[in-house]
Design a protein around this motif. Structure first.
Motif, mmCIF file in Angstrom:
data_model
loop_
_atom_site.group_PDB
_atom_site.id
_atom_site.type_symbol
_atom_site.label_atom_id
_atom_site.label_comp_id
_atom_site.label_asym_id
_atom_site.label_seq_id
_atom_site.Cartn_x
_atom_site.Cartn_y
_atom_site.Cartn_z
ATOM 1 N N LEU A 163 0.804 -1.223 0.000
ATOM 2 C CA LEU A 163 0.000 0.000 0.000
ATOM 3 C C LEU A 163 0.836 1.271 0.000
ATOM 4 C CD1 LEU A 163 -2.880 -0.818 2.530
ATOM 5 C CD2 LEU A 163 -2.878 -1.055 0.046
ATOM 6 N N VAL A 164 2.064 1.179 0.495
ATOM 7 C CA VAL A 164 2.886 2.380 0.676
ATOM 8 C C VAL A 164 3.979 2.439 -0.380
ATOM 9 C CG1 VAL A 164 4.344 3.692 2.259
ATOM 10 C CG2 VAL A 164 2.417 2.352 3.152
ATOM 11 N N GLU A 165 3.928 3.482 -1.180
ATOM 12 C CA GLU A 165 4.938 3.665 -2.226
ATOM 13 C C GLU A 165 6.196 4.302 -1.675
ATOM 14 O OE1 GLU A 165 5.352 6.520 -6.107
ATOM 15 O OE2 GLU A 165 3.508 5.356 -5.938
ATOM 16 N N SER A 166 6.040 5.335 -0.821
ATOM 17 C CA SER A 166 7.220 6.043 -0.327
ATOM 18 C C SER A 166 6.884 6.849 0.921
ATOM 19 C CB SER A 166 7.780 6.982 -1.400
ATOM 20 O OG SER A 166 6.808 7.978 -1.728
ATOM 21 N N ILE A 167 7.937 7.110 1.709
ATOM 22 C CA ILE A 167 7.850 8.003 2.869
ATOM 23 C C ILE A 167 8.905 9.083 2.681
ATOM 24 C CG2 ILE A 167 8.088 8.225 5.362
ATOM 25 C CD1 ILE A 167 7.380 5.230 5.571
ATOM 26 N N HIS A 168 8.456 10.325 2.623
ATOM 27 C CA HIS A 168 9.370 11.441 2.412
ATOM 28 C C HIS A 168 9.343 12.347 3.635
ATOM 29 C CE1 HIS A 168 11.771 14.152 -0.155
ATOM 30 N NE2 HIS A 168 11.172 15.124 0.516
ATOM 31 N N ASP A 216 12.321 7.057 3.212
ATOM 32 C CA ASP A 216 13.018 6.724 1.958
ATOM 33 C C ASP A 216 13.852 7.886 1.433
ATOM 34 O OD1 ASP A 216 11.791 4.055 1.561
ATOM 35 O OD2 ASP A 216 9.941 5.223 1.395
ATOM 36 N N THR A 217 13.288 9.077 1.472
ATOM 37 C CA THR A 217 13.959 10.260 0.956
ATOM 38 C C THR A 217 13.658 11.429 1.888
ATOM 39 O OG1 THR A 217 12.034 10.695 -0.456
ATOM 40 C CG2 THR A 217 13.893 9.529 -1.470
ATOM 41 N N SER A 218 14.334 12.559 1.676
ATOM 42 C CA SER A 218 14.114 13.698 2.569
ATOM 43 C C SER A 218 14.452 15.009 1.884
ATOM 44 C CB SER A 218 14.960 13.548 3.841
ATOM 45 O OG SER A 218 16.339 13.582 3.519
ATOM 46 N N THR A 219 13.924 16.089 2.454
ATOM 47 C CA THR A 219 14.194 17.440 1.949
ATOM 48 C C THR A 219 14.380 18.394 3.122
ATOM 49 O OG1 THR A 219 12.892 17.128 -0.075
ATOM 50 C CG2 THR A 219 13.285 19.389 0.629
ATOM 51 N N LEU A 220 15.407 19.210 3.049
ATOM 52 C CA LEU A 220 15.590 20.308 3.997
ATOM 53 C C LEU A 220 15.260 21.608 3.290
ATOM 54 C CD1 LEU A 220 16.602 21.685 6.611
ATOM 55 C CD2 LEU A 220 18.877 21.725 5.566
ATOM 56 N N ILE A 221 14.298 22.357 3.833
ATOM 57 C CA ILE A 221 14.021 23.706 3.340
ATOM 58 C C ILE A 221 14.778 24.650 4.274
ATOM 59 C CG2 ILE A 221 12.253 25.426 2.838
ATOM 60 C CD1 ILE A 221 10.248 23.126 2.529
ATOM 61 N N ASP A 222 15.892 25.145 3.805
ATOM 62 C CA ASP A 222 16.806 25.935 4.632
ATOM 63 C C ASP A 222 16.312 27.374 4.737
ATOM 64 O OD1 ASP A 222 18.904 27.178 5.905
ATOM 65 O OD2 ASP A 222 20.468 26.227 4.691
ATOM 66 N N VAL A 223 15.885 27.760 5.947
ATOM 67 C CA VAL A 223 15.442 29.136 6.195
ATOM 68 C C VAL A 223 16.399 29.842 7.157
ATOM 69 C CG1 VAL A 223 13.010 28.637 5.742
ATOM 70 C CG2 VAL A 223 13.901 28.378 8.067
ATOM 71 N N GLY A 224 17.578 29.238 7.366
ATOM 72 C CA GLY A 224 18.533 29.830 8.289
ATOM 73 C C GLY A 224 18.033 29.746 9.719
ATOM 74 N N GLU A 225 18.359 30.744 10.503
ATOM 75 C CA GLU A 225 17.957 30.767 11.916
ATOM 76 C C GLU A 225 16.612 31.450 12.136
ATOM 77 O OE1 GLU A 225 19.562 29.133 14.220
ATOM 78 O OE2 GLU A 225 21.144 28.528 12.812
ATOM 79 N N VAL A 233 3.913 19.135 -0.740
ATOM 80 C CA VAL A 233 2.899 18.145 -1.121
ATOM 81 C C VAL A 233 2.749 18.121 -2.637
ATOM 82 C CG1 VAL A 233 0.417 17.644 -1.071
ATOM 83 C CG2 VAL A 233 1.625 18.172 1.046
ATOM 84 N N GLU A 234 2.689 19.308 -3.233
ATOM 85 C CA GLU A 234 2.559 19.404 -4.694
ATOM 86 C C GLU A 234 3.811 18.862 -5.387
ATOM 87 O OE1 GLU A 234 1.812 23.554 -5.177
ATOM 88 O OE2 GLU A 234 -0.358 23.340 -4.976
ATOM 89 N N LYS A 235 4.967 19.202 -4.851
ATOM 90 C CA LYS A 235 6.238 18.788 -5.464
ATOM 91 C C LYS A 235 6.410 17.271 -5.406
ATOM 92 C CE LYS A 235 11.186 19.981 -5.300
ATOM 93 N NZ LYS A 235 11.761 18.638 -5.209
ATOM 94 N N GLN A 236 6.025 16.667 -4.272
ATOM 95 C CA GLN A 236 6.217 15.231 -4.070
ATOM 96 C C GLN A 236 5.042 14.397 -4.584
ATOM 97 O OE1 GLN A 236 8.938 13.585 -2.823
ATOM 98 N NE2 GLN A 236 9.960 15.573 -2.878
#
Length: 256
Positions: free
Chosen positions: A60-65, A87-96, A112-115
């Motif tokens: 049932l599960v294709e991926s966990i991001h 499975d995969t990951s993304t960091l949205i770097d906004v600094g401090e 959500v749209e991107k993935q």
């Protein structure tokens, strides 16, 4: 289930739950220098539930991001998430820069749209600001059904059943994908990442994005912190031997 689950799990880097926070000298927030950081406990539970769904029903599960919004140091919590089973990951770097729940929800909407995600599982709140708003705001922006404070999640056929604790019992909600689920403490007990999996996680994808990569110019926070201070010290209580003494003390304090 007609479509496989593509789960998005937001994880936040916060001061470790075992550390007692201290207010900084400027009284603008909590002191963050020289303290240990880790995954927000509620986010950890959301991650664990997503991994368990994949383990129980891999068909049932294709991926966990996993995705984190924060400074470059937040890569640590993403590596932990990958070591545990994402499975995969993304960091949205906004600094401090501090990011308010509405802005977090807007950035997650972009992810959500991107993935192409059809299920978002996230903690009901972060232990640093205790806002308990991001999940609800994200569901509103996506116009998806939501189930908050989940203590149990089940998938049957094409429907998702979420049990949530309420005063005096439990409430069971039913919805179809896509949807947003926020989780509570009693949902599960998160696993520890083994050393072997920590080493393997170094080879898993960790994407790094800036705001501009998501078409966002800047963070538009709307709240200003005026002052943060310690709560007043509570005085020690006293013991009384009987009801008469209790009543006498209450009269002495002029509360009756």
């Amino acid at each position: 289930m007609s479509s496989k689950l593509r789960i998005l799990v937001p994880v936040k880097r916060v001061i470790d739950y075992a550390i007692k926070p201290r207010i900084n000298k400027a009284q603008t927030g909590v002191e963050t220098k020289g303290v240990k950081f880790s995954i927000n406990p509620f986010c950890d539970i959301a991650l664990e539930e997503s991994i368990r769904l994949k383990e129980k029903t891999p068909e049932l599960v294709e991926s966990i991001h996993a995705v984190s919004i924060g400074p470059a140091k937040a890569q640590d919590v993403l590596r932990t998430a990958l070591a545990k089973g994402a499975d995969t990951s993304t960091l949205i770097d906004v600094g401090e820069e501090e990011v308010e729940p509405l802005q977090v929800a807007k950035l997650l909407h972009k992810m959500v749209e991107k993935q192409g995600s059809n299920l978002v599982v996230l903690g009901k709140q972060a232990i640093d600001d205790d806002s308990n708003q991001t999940g609800q705001m994200l569901a509103g922006l996506l116009d998806w059904p939501q189930a908050t404070n989940a203590s149990k999640v089940e998938i049957k056929d094409d429907e998702v059943f979420v049990t949530r604790e309420i005063d005096g019992g439990a409430d069971v909600l039913k919805a179809q994908l896509p949807m947003v689920i926020t989780v509570d403490l009693r949902l599960n007990e998160p696993r520890y990442a083994s050393l072997q999996n920590i080493m393997k996680a170094k080879k898993k994808p960790l994407e790094k994005l800036k705001l501009a990569d998501l078409g966002v110019g800047s963070i538009d926070n709307r709240l200003e912190v005026l002052k943060v201070e310690e709560p007043p010290t509570r005085h020690a209580g006293i013991k009384v031997e009987n009801v008469d003494e209790l009543i006498a003390k209450l009269k002495e304090l002029k509360v009756i």
